[in-house]
Design a protein around this motif. Structure first.
Motif, PDB file in Angstrom:
ATOM      1  N   THR A  83      -5.914  -0.169   0.991  1.00  0.00           N
ATOM      2  CA  THR A  83      -5.296  -1.012   2.008  1.00  0.00           C
ATOM      3  C   THR A  83      -5.892  -2.409   1.853  1.00  0.00           C
ATOM      4  N   PRO A  84      -5.076  -3.419   2.115  1.00  0.00           N
ATOM      5  CA  PRO A  84      -5.583  -4.776   1.971  1.00  0.00           C
ATOM      6  C   PRO A  84      -6.847  -5.017   2.773  1.00  0.00           C
ATOM      7  N   THR A  85      -6.937  -4.367   3.934  1.00  0.00           N
ATOM      8  CA  THR A  85      -8.139  -4.556   4.746  1.00  0.00           C
ATOM      9  C   THR A  85      -9.372  -4.085   3.990  1.00  0.00           C
ATOM     10  N   ARG A  86      -9.250  -2.902   3.370  1.00  0.00           N
ATOM     11  CA  ARG A  86     -10.386  -2.378   2.622  1.00  0.00           C
ATOM     12  C   ARG A  86     -10.684  -3.262   1.410  1.00  0.00           C
ATOM     13  N   MET A 125     -10.906 -12.763   5.591  1.00  0.00           N
ATOM     14  CA  MET A 125      -9.981 -12.581   6.704  1.00  0.00           C
ATOM     15  C   MET A 125      -8.631 -13.237   6.401  1.00  0.00           C
ATOM     16  N   TYR A 148       0.838  -1.188   0.000  1.00  0.00           N
ATOM     17  CA  TYR A 148       0.000   0.000   0.000  1.00  0.00           C
ATOM     18  C   TYR A 148       0.874   1.240   0.000  1.00  0.00           C
ATOM     19  N   GLN A 163     -18.271  -2.916  11.768  1.00  0.00           N
ATOM     20  CA  GLN A 163     -17.124  -2.444  11.002  1.00  0.00           C
ATOM     21  C   GLN A 163     -16.795  -1.004  11.355  1.00  0.00           C
ATOM     22  N   MET A 164     -15.504  -0.748  11.458  1.00  0.00           N
ATOM     23  CA  MET A 164     -15.047   0.588  11.773  1.00  0.00           C
ATOM     24  C   MET A 164     -15.254   1.495  10.563  1.00  0.00           C
ATOM     25  N   LYS A 165     -14.967   0.933   9.399  1.00  0.00           N
ATOM     26  CA  LYS A 165     -15.118   1.715   8.178  1.00  0.00           C
ATOM     27  C   LYS A 165     -16.054   0.981   7.229  1.00  0.00           C
ATOM     28  N   PRO A 166     -17.363   1.024   7.519  1.00  0.00           N
ATOM     29  CA  PRO A 166     -18.279   0.292   6.643  1.00  0.00           C
ATOM     30  C   PRO A 166     -18.248   0.908   5.244  1.00  0.00           C
TER      31      PRO A 166
END
Lengths: 297, 287, 271
Positions: C131-134, C158, C10, C235-238
């Motif tokens: 970001t990989p999470t997103r 996950m 990233y 989720q923190m960032k839905p």
């Protein structure tokens, strides 16, 4: 005085390794380059125990990897026994047996089924015959203080401290003349730290091996090293006998390092008017005898 | 009521050889009882293999007792229905800073715990902000954790635990892989959190880190070998050395001077104390 | 050498492209890649290149990073180009050893290389700005319908996100282990394939052990932070589509129309 007039003797000895104006740069993720080594020069003589101190990012680990030519400097060179190791055709594999390098957490590099086989790996790589390699491995495992019953154990069944000894033995078995250890005591408990350091000091005393101990513990270095090099931001800041280096307490503090507590206590006692020679004591035992002398006991 | 009550805890595990046959049984924790009250700063010392980490993992139900009982705020750790609540109450910071950060960005990692707890989105953002501020890492919230120093990574891990609003944080050798600067950052953070009311259980083998603890437990071979205030424990230098531990250099020097015949009090912990008592002794002797 | 893998890394910056909903970017990249696969027309590639250049400029990712991302695949590009040059029939231009080099061959090689480079750039741009999470959140959201057939969507997402998080760590680790074995006289560069493969054992064994150790530690850390699968998780960032996403979709439709026109109708019109 510790080593006060040693310098004149030193100059007449034949150097083992000379680092000549080393410069090393690496690129970080973003656009800027970092000078990990910035014009570093020094000489290592046979049988010296050098403490290499600096905090994370000071360039001490980069320096360690340059000493056995794992990293090639941008400019400057290393001379081992007078020969430039970065010239074409210089046998670097051979150099790596003369300049042994023990990485941080060396036990993470163990891979063979048995302790014995793992220690044989290095000697075999540098062309020793099987018999010779096994003999050397046997001697070395003994030397690092591992019991006989360990030989045919898997290294993964040993305790953390023992595994570390196996890993150090793996490098020692190549019979280096200079041994460089990058924080060999990281993660061990206090007693384990002391045992490993005593073992390393023994190598110097019994085999006249030169040692470079990379550490961020001033206490450890004060106890064992004849000479201390302090690195900061890629530059060599100090290079002297421990008492001289610790005399620069303020400068050390500025770069986030501190002289050992003992040295600091002695310094404060002297300032308070108690007649102690604060340059004489680097360890608790030395401090006790110096203080008791001042008390007239 | 005590916050954490460990009662006659024994933990055994079975060692197996390569074929899976039983080689023997190791008792990692052997009949340990101790209580931790809310707001305390407790230190558990011990050499590698003394059982201190195994003990710690019982506090948040990562391991369950073979015998005995562990309760957190009255909740029995063996009750599976309560495990999430227990882990939320007693958070844990581990040794390796790289292996406990889950998110790719600092703030995402801190949000991981609250997400698991089902906290609503706006509240998560609020918690993440507060937690990062508490450990002084708020400016780094958008950074890649991989590019932080060891000490900073551990502070992120601490923030990630704080974001779950725990009553107690267990630090399992949080400084073993850090340099002196990083160690200081982490210990200062732990002390600060304690001042703000969070109970701290610090597991370490660095004596220097526990001089300000309320109570010290020294473990050896799975048992509690010594208990007391840091001063009490550090005045027993020979015993500590026998347990493969060493005392801070200042304490060691003080003890050796006393052995040599000077009148120095027991359990000196700081340079100031030592210098003061030597000076006092010197002026008495010289006059 | 191993550090050059940028895929899955990233690049932090604050740009419109970074702020786009990851689902938008995922769909966009997908459509973009497909468009490059379906058509082999130079005009389409020109449109693709234009599209990419605009996106890259908006993303504020330095071009250096994109080029770096080519390193692991340049050998493939070279090989396919060579194959195309050597095995395409047509008007011979000149003789290269036993092979006739044809104009058609050179052209095809150029197309192939161009296509591959655009493919790599396109997917890199997505991973560099997301970001990989997103990214995994987006995958999870887009694959949600599969939950009805009991496909473990959350678990897979996950797993992917953890894999991405640990790739750089393991790459660093490989580097370190290789150096450590080099210090013990290892030789990874000489000898035949068998010998070289054997020489890697002292690197692979510690690497696997380390990967297991990390996995173990991580599992513990996740459990300690109350992870218990996707059930009841917030989720923190839905993910939420915003104005910029709708605009992007609009642009994507325009791009598609353009590409279809260039690739399908234009050759017909030109005869």
């Amino acid at each position: 005085m510790r080593n006060e007039d040693k310098k004149t003797i030193e100059d007449s000895r034949i150097p083992l390794l000379v680092a000549d104006h080393l410069v090393y740069e690496y690129e970080t993720g973003s656009a800027n380059t970092v000078r990990a080594l910035d014009d570093v020069s020094f000489t290592i003589y046979p049988g010296e125990f050098i403490g290499l101190i600096g905090h994370t990012g000071s360039g001490k680990s980069t320096l360690a990897e340059t000493l056995n030519a794992l990293l090639t400097p941008k400019s400057g060179s290393i001379y081992f026994k007078g020969e430039d190791v970065f010239t074409k055709g210089y046998d670097r594999k051979k150099l790596r047996s003369h300049v042994g390098l023990v990485f941080q957490y060396p036990e993470h590099q163990l891979f063979e089924e048995t302790v014995f086989k793992d220690v044989c790996y290095g000697p075999k790589n540098i062309g020793m015959s099987r018999k010779q390699a096994e003999l050397t491995a046997y001697e070395t495992i003994k030397k690092v203080g591992l019991p006989d019953e360990c030989f045919y154990h898997s290294p993964f069944d040993l305790s953390g401290g023992q595994r570390r000894r196996v890993a150090i033995a793996g490098v020692l078995a190549m019979k280096p003349e200079l041994l460089v250890l990058d924080e060999p005591t990281a993660g061990l408990d206090p007693k384990g730290r002391e045992e490993i350091l005593d073992m390393i000091a023994g190598l110097k005393n019994e085999d006249n091996m030169s040692i470079v101990l990379v550490s961020h513990s001033m206490e450890d270095v004060a106890r064992y090293a004849d000479r201390i090099m302090v690195m900061d931001k890629g530059k060599k800041l100090f290079d002297d006998v421990p008492s001289e280096v610790f005399a620069h307490a303020d400068e050390l503090e500025k770069i986030g390092l501190a002289a050992p507590a003992v040295v600091s206590v002695m310094h404060r006692l002297k300032e308070a008017g108690i007649p102690v020679d604060d340059r004489m004591a680097l360890t608790t035992d030395e401090a006790v005898s110096e203080i008791m002398k001042a008390f007239g006991v | 009521m005590s916050l954490i009550d460990i009662d006659k805890l024994t933990f055994e595990y079975i060692r197996r050889d390569e074929e899976g046959g039983v080689e023997g049984i190791t008792t990692a924790v052997d009949d340990v009882s101790l209580k931790v009250h809310a707001g305390e700063f407790i230190a558990i010392l011990g050499a590698n293999g003394s059982g201190k980490s195994t003990l710690a993992k019982h506090i948040n139900a990562m391991l369950l007792p073979t015998e005995g009982q562990v309760t957190v705020e009255g909740m029995d750790t063996t009750d599976e229905g309560l495990q999430l609540k227990i882990r939320k109450t007693a958070g844990m910071v581990f040794q390796n800073p790289d292996n406990q950060i889950i998110g790719q960005v600092v703030e995402e990692d801190v949000g991981f715990g609250p997400e698991n707890l089902g906290v609503p989105t706006e509240k998560i953002i609020e918690r993440v902000k507060k937690s990062l501020k508490a450990v002084g890492m708020y400016e780094y919230r958008k950074k890649d954790p991989g590019r932080l120093s060891g000490g900073q990574k551990q502070r992120v891990s601490i923030a990630s635990v704080i974001a779950m609003h725990p009553k107690c944080i267990v630090f399992d050798e949080p400084t073993a892989m850090l340099d002196p600067g990083g160690r200081k950052e982490v210990i200062e953070t732990a002390k600060q959190l304690n001042k703000e009311g969070i109970t701290i259980i610090l597991i370490t083998h660095y004596m220097e880190e526990v001089t300000e603890a309320d109570k010290v437990f020294v473990m050896s071979k799975g048992k509690v070998a010594m208990t007391g205030t840091p001063r009490e424990v550090f005045s027993r230098v020979p015993e500590l050395k026998e347990l493969r531990l060493t005392v801070p250099e200042v304490t060691d020097l003080a003890w050796k001077l006393k052995e040599a015949g000077l009148d120095i009090p027991d359990g000196i912990l700081t340079e100031d104390e030592l210098v003061r008592s030597i000076k006092k002794e010197y002026s008495i002797r010289k006059n | 050498m191993l550090r050059d893998i940028t895929l899955g890394q990233y690049y932090q910056a604050d740009s419109v492209i970074h702020r786009l909903d990851p689902r938008t970017k995922l769909i966009m990249t997908f459509v973009y890649l497909i468009s490059l696969f379906i058509f082999t027309d130079p005009y389409v590639y020109a449109a693709g290149l234009l599209f990419l250049v605009i996106a890259l400029a908006m993303s504020r990712v330095p071009i250096k990073f994109m080029i770096k991302g080519l390193k692991p695949v340049w050998l493939i590009i070279l090989l396919t180009s060579l194959m195309n040059i050597m095995f395409t029939d047509g008007e011979p231009l000149f003789q290269l050893w036993r092979f006739k080099v044809t104009a058609e061959g050179l052209q095809r090689a150029g197309f192939m290389a161009g296509r591959l480079i655009l493919l790599v750039f396109g997917s890199n741009l997505m991973t560099l700005t997301t970001t990989p999470t997103r990214l995994t959140n987006a995958l999870e959201a887009l694959m949600k319908p599969l939950k009805f057939i009991h496909f473990p969507v959350h678990e897979i997402a996950m797993m992917m996100s953890i894999a991405l998080r640990f790739i750089p760590l393991l790459v660093d680790e490989t580097d370190k282990i290789m150096k450590a074995q080099l210090a013990r006289g290892a030789d990874f560069e000489s000898g035949n394939l068998l010998k070289r493969t054997k020489a890697m054992v002292p690197v692979l064994v510690p690497l696997f052990i380390s990967a297991f150790r990390r996995a173990n530690d991580l599992a513990m850390a996740m459990e300690a932070r109350c992870y218990h699968g996707g059930e009841g998780r917030t989720q923190m960032k839905p993910l939420k589509y915003k104005g910029r996403d709708y605009i992007t979709f609009l642009l994507l439709v325009i791009y598609l129309a353009l590409v279809v026109f260039l690739g399908h109708f234009l050759p017909g019109i030109l005869g």
